[in-house]
Each structure stands twice: as C-alpha cells, then as structure tokens.
Write an enzyme that holds these catalytic residues in place. Structure first.
Site, short mmCIF file in Angstrom:
data_model
loop_
_atom_site.label_atom_id
_atom_site.label_comp_id
_atom_site.label_asym_id
_atom_site.label_seq_id
_atom_site.Cartn_x
_atom_site.Cartn_y
_atom_site.Cartn_z
N ASP A 34 27.31 27.22 -0.55
CA ASP A 34 25.76 26.19 -1.21
C ASP A 34 26.58 25.00 -2.05
O ASP A 34 26.19 23.67 -1.55
CB ASP A 34 24.26 26.79 -1.70
CG ASP A 34 23.87 27.61 -0.54
OD1 ASP A 34 24.11 27.61 0.56
OD2 ASP A 34 23.24 28.02 -0.92
N PHE A 37 28.61 22.53 0.28
CA PHE A 37 28.13 22.13 1.03
C PHE A 37 27.15 20.85 0.07
O PHE A 37 27.84 19.82 0.33
CB PHE A 37 27.11 22.69 1.63
CG PHE A 37 25.39 21.97 2.51
CD1 PHE A 37 26.24 22.35 3.59
CD2 PHE A 37 24.40 21.71 1.97
CE1 PHE A 37 25.04 21.23 4.66
CE2 PHE A 37 23.91 20.73 2.59
CZ PHE A 37 24.37 20.47 4.12
N ASP A 38 26.69 21.28 -1.50
CA ASP A 38 25.65 20.41 -2.24
C ASP A 38 27.49 19.02 -2.16
O ASP A 38 26.48 18.02 -2.77
CB ASP A 38 25.95 21.12 -3.58
CG ASP A 38 24.17 21.71 -2.88
OD1 ASP A 38 23.63 21.80 -1.98
OD2 ASP A 38 24.21 23.08 -3.45
N LEU A 84 -5.18 29.11 20.12
CA LEU A 84 -4.98 30.19 21.58
C LEU A 84 -6.13 31.60 21.64
O LEU A 84 -6.50 31.88 20.67
CB LEU A 84 -3.73 30.75 21.89
CG LEU A 84 -2.91 30.07 22.27
CD1 LEU A 84 -1.60 30.26 22.01
CD2 LEU A 84 -2.38 29.05 23.67
N GLU A 114 7.21 32.76 26.08
CA GLU A 114 7.41 32.89 25.14
C GLU A 114 6.85 33.31 23.97
O GLU A 114 6.03 33.90 24.03
CB GLU A 114 7.11 31.04 24.62
CG GLU A 114 7.36 30.24 25.26
CD GLU A 114 6.50 28.13 24.87
OE1 GLU A 114 5.75 28.13 23.94
OE2 GLU A 114 7.07 28.05 26.04
N LYS A 116 5.07 34.32 20.60
CA LYS A 116 4.46 33.83 19.30
C LYS A 116 4.10 33.92 17.98
O LYS A 116 5.23 34.89 17.42
CB LYS A 116 2.63 33.97 19.25
CG LYS A 116 1.61 33.63 18.68
CD LYS A 116 0.77 34.41 19.06
CE LYS A 116 -0.78 33.35 18.59
NZ LYS A 116 -0.65 33.07 17.70
N ARG A 137 -1.84 21.58 11.48
CA ARG A 137 -2.93 21.28 12.11
C ARG A 137 -4.27 21.25 12.12
O ARG A 137 -5.26 21.06 12.77
CB ARG A 137 -3.06 23.27 13.10
CG ARG A 137 -4.43 23.19 13.88
CD ARG A 137 -3.45 24.37 14.58
NE ARG A 137 -5.59 24.81 15.65
CZ ARG A 137 -5.77 25.63 14.96
NH1 ARG A 137 -5.97 26.36 14.26
NH2 ARG A 137 -7.24 25.63 15.86
N LYS A 313 -1.27 39.70 21.94
CA LYS A 313 -0.90 40.03 19.90
C LYS A 313 -0.59 41.59 20.70
O LYS A 313 -0.76 42.27 21.30
CB LYS A 313 -2.05 40.19 19.22
CG LYS A 313 -1.89 38.77 18.82
CD LYS A 313 -1.71 38.08 18.03
CE LYS A 313 -1.94 36.95 17.16
NZ LYS A 313 -2.75 37.14 16.19
#
Ligand code: IVH
Length: 817
Positions: A34, A37-38, A84, A114, A116, A137, A313
């Site tokens: 990390d 990367f920084d 859904l 797919e 969930k 949403r 589910k």
C-alpha cells in the site's frame, strides 16, 4: 523537468497505477505494498499540480477524494429503480416460469442467471463518455447524489472510450465492500477499541454516505455492474448488454450464465449454493432474468417489480449442533463472557465450533440446558449466534446451565453489580488477564514506553510465573538465562481438568512430520474438520501419499500417533487437541518412562517446562523436532532488546510514572497536574482531602480513587519496589520549569494531521509550554489547532460551541511571541 518530460513521467505513472488497480480489483493480487502504491500516487499528484495542463479527467489521481459533502442532493432517476420479487422454493420458481410462459404466449425464451450481490444499489449516468452522476436507489424514484464518493472507487470508469459508446447511457449495479476489506477494517477497529461494524453491507452503505470522500477512497469499495440502460441502444438481449459494458471496462462478476430453461436455472442455483462462499463478497441468492429485451418489454411490470425477473433467496444459513460445553473468558477489566463450544458443524462455508453467549441473561433467555442441541445461525454477521434449542432432542435428566460463581482464571467469587448484565472478577491484583491489562497500560508508549514488551510477551511472562505485577518487570533484569527458550505464546496448549497438558493437533502433526508446512496442515485440518480424530489421521496419511512428501517416514510417524493414542484410552479426549505426553512419548519413549512424561506434563504448562523438568540430554536433531511443538521462543536478541527497553524506561519522568501506575481516573493530564503540584509521590500520598480539592481540576471522584489506591498494601509494596529499582518518584529540577509559559492555563486540542508534530509530540509540546492538552472537543477548550483533514463532525461541534480554530502556523507564532 520540462513539459515533455513531465508528460512522459505522468503517462508512465498512470500506466503503472492502473496496472496495480487492475491486479487488485480484477485478480485479487498485489505486487506492491500500500505504501509503495501511495508513493506512486503522490508523485503523480505532485506532477499534476506542477503541470496543471497535463491533468486528465480520468487520471487515477482523481480517485483520492477530498471533497466534503455536507448534504447529499436528491436526484430523480431517469428510469425507475425497481425492486425484485423474492422466491424461496423450487415450487415458487416453477410458478414464476409458468407465468412467464403464459405472458409470452408460449414463444421460446432463455434465462440469464446472476448472483444476487449483497451491497448497495447504484445508478451511474454517463454523458459523452464521462461519468456525470452516481445516485443511490433511494425510494426507487429518487435517490442521493453520491458522485464524489463513487469517483473514488478505483474500478468505476471515470471516462468510457471506444467506438460504439452512446452519447448517453446508464449502468446499474451493486457497490460492496469485499469481505477481506471488511475483516481488515474490523480488525483495526478492534485493535483501537472502536465499535465493530455489523456486516459488509452496512459497512458499504455507511461508507457511501460519508461526508469526507478521502476517507471513502481509503476503504477500497468495489462495484459489480449488472444492467445497461438507455434510449436507442443497439442491443437485443441482456447478455449483449453485459458483454458490452464488460468491453467498456466496467467490472462485471464472472458468475453470470445464460441457460435455456428453468431447469437450467435450478442447476445454477444448486451449483452456487455452497460455492458462493468462495466469492469475494456476500451474496444472498440468485437473480434470474429473461434474456431477450423485447420479451422483457412484453412482460412488463407490476406496481413494484418487473415480471421478467425474480430473485431466489438461499435460506438463512442455519444448522443444528450439540452444545459440548460452555467456557468463560475473562477480559482485561475482569468482565466475564460465556462462550458456547459446539460440536463442529459446517455453516455458510466455514466450520463453526464456537458462538458467543454474551452474558448470563442471554443463557437464561435462550433456556439452554447442558448437552442441548441448539440452532446456530449465520446471517450477514461474521460471528455465529445461537438462536434456539431443539427441545425434542433434550436429553433425559439434563440440567439447566449453572452459571459459574468463581473466576475461571483465578478462582475468586464473581460479583455482579446492580443493573449490569456482566459478571466481574473482583481480584484486580492477581487475576492473570487483569494483570495483563494493567501491565499493558504500564508499558504503554505514553507511560513507561517499553515497546519491546508487547502483549504476547507479557502474557507469556505472566502465564509462566515470571511476572504478576508491574514491579516484577524490573526483576527480569537478572533473569536473562532463564528466559532463553521460553515459549512466547500459549495458544497451542490447553489444560484438561486433571491438569494434564494438551497440544493442538496441528502442532503435533507439524512436529511429527517433515517437509510439510504448517499452513498445509492447517488447510488439511480445516477440510477434515468434521471427521473424528482417528479418521482425520487416516485421511492425513492419504494426503501425505498424495503430496509425495517423505511418505514412509511421515505416514509412519502418524501411525505411531494413532497407536499411541489407542494405547492410552484412559486419557480424556479433547476436540482438536492431543495429550502432550502421548506426542512426547513418540519422541522420547526410548529414553524416559511414560509415567515420568505424564507426571511432568501434569505439573508443567509448556514443552519448555517439561523438558527442563525431565532434565534430558538430547541430540540436536531431536531437540529441533521437538522445538516444532513450541510456539516462538524468546531468543537472545529479543531478550536483550527487552531488557534494554526495561532499563531505559527508568529514565521516564515522574509524571509518566504516575500515569503508568494506573490509578483510576488519573489520565495523562491529571498525572501531570498532580506531579507538578505535589512534586513527589510521598507528598501526594500524604495529601489530605482538603489538599487535593484545593487543586483546580480535582474533584471528589478523583480524591476517592487516590485514597483507594494508597490504601491497598499491594500498591504500596509495588511503589516501594519500583523506587528500589530506581524509577523516578520525584519531579526533577528542570522538569518543574516549563520551557516557556506561552500557553499557561490554556486548554488545547489539535485535530487532523499536523506538519511539524507527530501525535505524541504535540501533547508534550503543549505541556512543555505550560498548556494542557485535552483529548476531545468540549466547551472547556480555549482553542483548536486545525490540521489537515480535520473531521467534519468535530469541526461542526467546535463551531457550535464557539471554540476558536487556529492554524498550525498561528499556533507556532504564539510560542515565538
Ligand atoms: S437486477 C428491476 N441483478 O437486488 C430489477 N439486482 O431487490 C433490477 N441486486 O435493488 C435489479 N444483485 O440492489 C439485479 N444481479 C443482480 C442483483 C440485483 C443484487 C439487488 C439490487 C436491487 C435489489 C432488488
């Protein structure tokens, strides 16, 4: 650097950073730390600041955040975000399929399956290839504009290029926190004593609503997209849409699959039932969609849900298992927590062996009896919980649980204060976990600052009888020889009721075999978690043959263990552990009588201790193999380092020593205040209630704490021993004089990152100039030094209370005056 050189370096850095992002997000791999990367990112930002013309809107530097959003704007969705319908059984799925069949008038149709994803739904709007808006949403019609935060998610394209990119389109998907990140964050929070986050979904939704996007950037959120929307898109199927957004660089989970009918869907559901636990995020079901977009349109919507898609589910993960026993853990403050030990059962992809029971009330509420079969459940939460008892399976004559009355660590009768759920062990001075808590405070950086004495080492020293109070630390100075070879951790051992010592099976197998790594053994045992002991050992022999690692000698050693265990049916059995004596018999059988080994293993708590007691002269090779049973041991380097740290701590000032003693209610500031006022521990001890109350900042509670402390003989003994060891119990001449009085009487707090000071340094600096450092925003503050990235909630609070905020420069100027 000229323009050309800068452009070249920027392109290079961009490429490199994008490469590492791609690795991290798409392949779950890392090639650099990390920190490294920084460093790359910092260099890029520096260059872009210096050459602003070279800053491109899709530069990876645009992901670091920094915008503060006070309130998220509400934005209306162009297309409603529907939810859904849910199904839970095959019957319900078949009924859905029948409705589809009818709705389409018996044309052919395909399903697209797919997973969930359990995260936060997001809508991303792109115009001219540019990400212009990211909206949650909300209620389906309108949601919150979280664009600034979403921009920090490194694998959401800020700009989409390519031949067939429409001028305007929308993609939808799910933002989530990978389980690995979630666990990392919680581990950090636990270490800092902060409240834990309940599950990855809450963590993701909380993160998305943070006001400071630079914090969001650090959280490593991720996103899977699963829908493309727009006018005049030239796609006919959902599948095409998915392939298209994949080709534009959006992150799509590779778990999707097109199937030809509902039977195919059922197969997909079965396929992922268990396997989904290997995915990097939490999933709670499957979404099936009609593949053709025209057919989707034909089927249309009900008031809330599409008629062309539905969710299946998986059942809330629950299992039934036997309660083997309850153990009680003692915390550093003496609080007792009961833990249920369960017969291992597989649940949501892991083997569950334990569940927390919180306190006595919880056991009562559940109505658990000894040996009951209980239901364990794992929701989104990581720690499983017991949800109930199968009364049908209750054993005849079973007893209710007798909550312990005595501390399992030290045997002292427990107390439970009015109105408190937890029981406590009142044996503050001699109960091992409480000793640990006190010594950890004593060696803490801002107290005695002995950083070579970490928790693991302290625990080892307590468990093996070397220290039982902080004064004992200074006796270690003469014990370097005895410490050599001492085991650092105790986690591999367990003592059975009779005092017999057990060791984890993983350690035993590790020591008995050669050329097999500890990790390989752990993984194997994880797989074999549900097999009984003897079958586990047989399976391990199989595994050795498959690995082709020293087959004859390794399988032979395991066979020895099997036989040795069978030879001693009188020894009690313990899940996942084997008696140390049995393992040592295999190594030492020709040299010592089993009874001798058995006796020693009842008296001692470690292999180290047993070997010392048996006093054997062993060849080096054997010594090395037995060493594999031990945890890390104290070696010369560690010991001298530790002893040096202990010695150096004697130079700590009186106020630090006073703070280190751990007198209740005496924090750093109070320790300083009292040290400066009384100038020696003796005078503090002699002070009357009136003397104490005279001091500004000392109240009744503190007086009581001080008097309690000095009334206990243990504390007085410890102080007198510490004095003999040369610790400072008096203020020294130069300490009475602050460096200046520039901050005299001022109460100060610094927040955010400072340029000239590390966290600890600012505290000392304030104190050296006569001021008092305060650790939280309160109305008593005279001012706050505002550092970089001070938290918005702190800022708001300060504003509300009308506390002046000054910059670091202004602060430094005050001292110069
Ligand atoms: S499609 C019209 N696909 O589930 C329905 N949703 O209950 C469009 N979700 O709000 C949704 N994984 O947050 C779809 N592969 C997936 C999904 C998925 C998770 C969530 C999404 C939606 C909720 C619907």
């Amino acid at each position: 650097m000229n323009d050309q050189e800068a452009a070249k370096r920027i392109a290079q850095l961009t490429k490199e950073i994008n490469h590492h992002n791609q690795l991290y997000y798409q392949e779950s791999r890392i090639e650099i730390s990390d920190y490294e990367f920084d460093q790359l990112l910092e260099e890029l930002i520096r260059l872009e600041t210096e050459f602003p013309d070279l800053l491109s809107p899709e530069s990876p530097s645009q992901r670091v955040g920094g915008t503060i959003t006070k309130e998220f704007k509400t934005v209306k969705h162009e297309y409603r975000m529907m939810s859904l319908g849910n199904t839970y059984t095959t019957e319900e799925l078949l009924a859905f399929d029948e409705r589809v069949q009818k709705g389409l008038g018996h044309q052919d149709y395909e399903y697209f399956c797919e997973m969930k994803f359990d995260g936060v739904a997001i809508s991303l709007v792109y115009e001219n290839g540019q990400l212009v808006r990211a909206v949650t949403r909300g209620d389906g019609t309108q949601g919150d504009d979280v664009t600034a935060n979403v921009q920090t998610i490194r694998n959401i394209p800020l700009k989409v290029t390519g031949k067939h990119v429409p001028t305007k389109f929308e993609v939808r998907g799910e933002i989530f926190l990978p389980i690995r990140e979630f666990e990392k964050i919680n581990a950090e929070r636990e270490a800092n004593g902060e409240a834990l986050m309940a599950n990855p979904r809450n963590a993701a939704s909380g993160t998305l609503k943070m006001q400071d996007s630079s914090i969001v950037a650090k959280r490593r959120l991720n996103c899977y997209l699963y829908q493309l929307l727009g006018d005049d898109l030239e796609v006919e199927t959902h599948e095409k849409g998915i392939h298209l957004i994949e080709s534009w660089g959006f992150n799509v989970s590779p778990t999707y699959q097109k199937v030809k009918d509902i039977q195919g869907v059922l197969k997909y559901i079965d396929h992922w039932r268990e396997k989904r636990h290997t995915l990097p995020l939490e999933t709670d079901g499957v979404v099936l969609k009609i593949n053709s977009l025209e057919q989707q349109e034909e089927l249309g919507f009900t008031a809330k849900n599409p008629r062309w898609a539905i969710a299946y589910k998986y059942k809330a993960e629950s299992a039934e298992t036997e309660l083997l026993s309850i153990t009680y853990q003692v915390g550093r403050t003496g609080a007792i927590t009961p833990v249920a030990n369960l017969s291992p059962v597989s649940l949501a992809g892991t083997t569950v062996k334990r569940a927390s029971l919180h306190n006595a009330n919880e056991i009562k509420r559940l109505g658990i009896f000894e040996g009951d079969f209980v239901y364990v459940e794992k929701g989104g939460e990581i720690i499983p919980k017991i949800t109930g008892v199968n009364l049908q399976k209750r054993k005849a004559g079973a007893h209710s649980i007798d909550y312990i009355k005595e501390c399992p660590e030290c045997g002292t009768p427990l107390v439970r204060k009015e109105g408190e759920a937890k029981h406590f062990c009142p044996n503050v001075h001699h109960c091992p976990p409480q000793i640990l808590g006190r010594i950890e405070h004593f060696v803490f950086k801002r107290a005695m600052d002995i950083d070579s004495l970490g928790t693991e080492r302290i625990r080892a020293l307590i468990d093996q009888g070397f220290i039982s109070s902080y004064a004992d630390i200074y006796d270690l100075e003469g014990k370097a020889k005895e410490l050599l070879g001492l085991e650092m951790s105790h986690d591999q051992y367990e003592k059975e009721e009779s005092g017999l010592l057990y060791i984890t099976l993983e350690k035993a197998l590790f020591a008995l075999t050669e050329q097999i790594s500890f990790k390989q053994i752990q993984d194997f045992l994880e797989e074999a978690a549900e097999l009984p002991l003897f079958e586990t050992l047989r399976a391990f022999q199989e595994k050795i043959r498959k690995w082709k690692k020293k087959v004859p000698s390794n399988t032979g050693m395991v066979e020895f263990l099997l036989n040795a265990l069978k030879d001693h049916p009188e020894l009690p059995k313990m899940e996942d552990y084997v008696p140390v004596a049995v393992v040592l018999e295999i190594f030492l059988g020709r040299r010592v009588d089993f009874d001798e080994i058995l006796k020693a293993s009842k008296k001692e708590g470690t292999i180290h201790g047993i070997l010392l007691r048996l006093n054997l002269d062993l060849p080096d090779e054997l010594r090395e193999r037995i060493k594999k049973l031990k945890a890390n041991t104290f070696q010369e380097g560690v010991i001298s380092n530790m002893l040096e740290g202990i010695k150096a701590s004697k130079e700590q000032s009186f106020e630090k020593v006073l703070f280190a003693l751990g007198i209740r209610n005496i924090g750093e500031n109070t320790a300083q205040l009292l040290a400066r006022h009384f100038k020696s521990i003796d005078r503090l001890q002699e002070a009357t209630e009136e003397d104490l109350l005279e001091i500004n900042g000392v109240g009744e509670t503190l007086v009581q704490s001080i008097q309690d402390f000095f009334s206990e003989k243990e504390n007085l003994d410890n102080i007198s021993r510490l004095k003999t060891h040369g610790l400072k119990f008096k203020l020294e001449e130069n300490e009475t004089q602050p460096k200046s009085t520039a901050l005299a009487g001022k109460k100060i707090l610094a927040s955010g990152k400072l340029e000239h000071f590390k966290r600890d340094e600012i505290v000392d600096f304030v104190q050296d100039h006569g001021g008092q450092y305060i650790t939280s925003v309160s109305k008593n503050l005279d001012f706050i030094i505002e550092g970089e990235g001070m938290g918005p909630s702190k800022k708001e609070k300060a504003k509300k209370l009308g506390i002046p905020m000054i910059s670091e420069e202004e602060f430094l100027a005050m001292i110069k005056e």
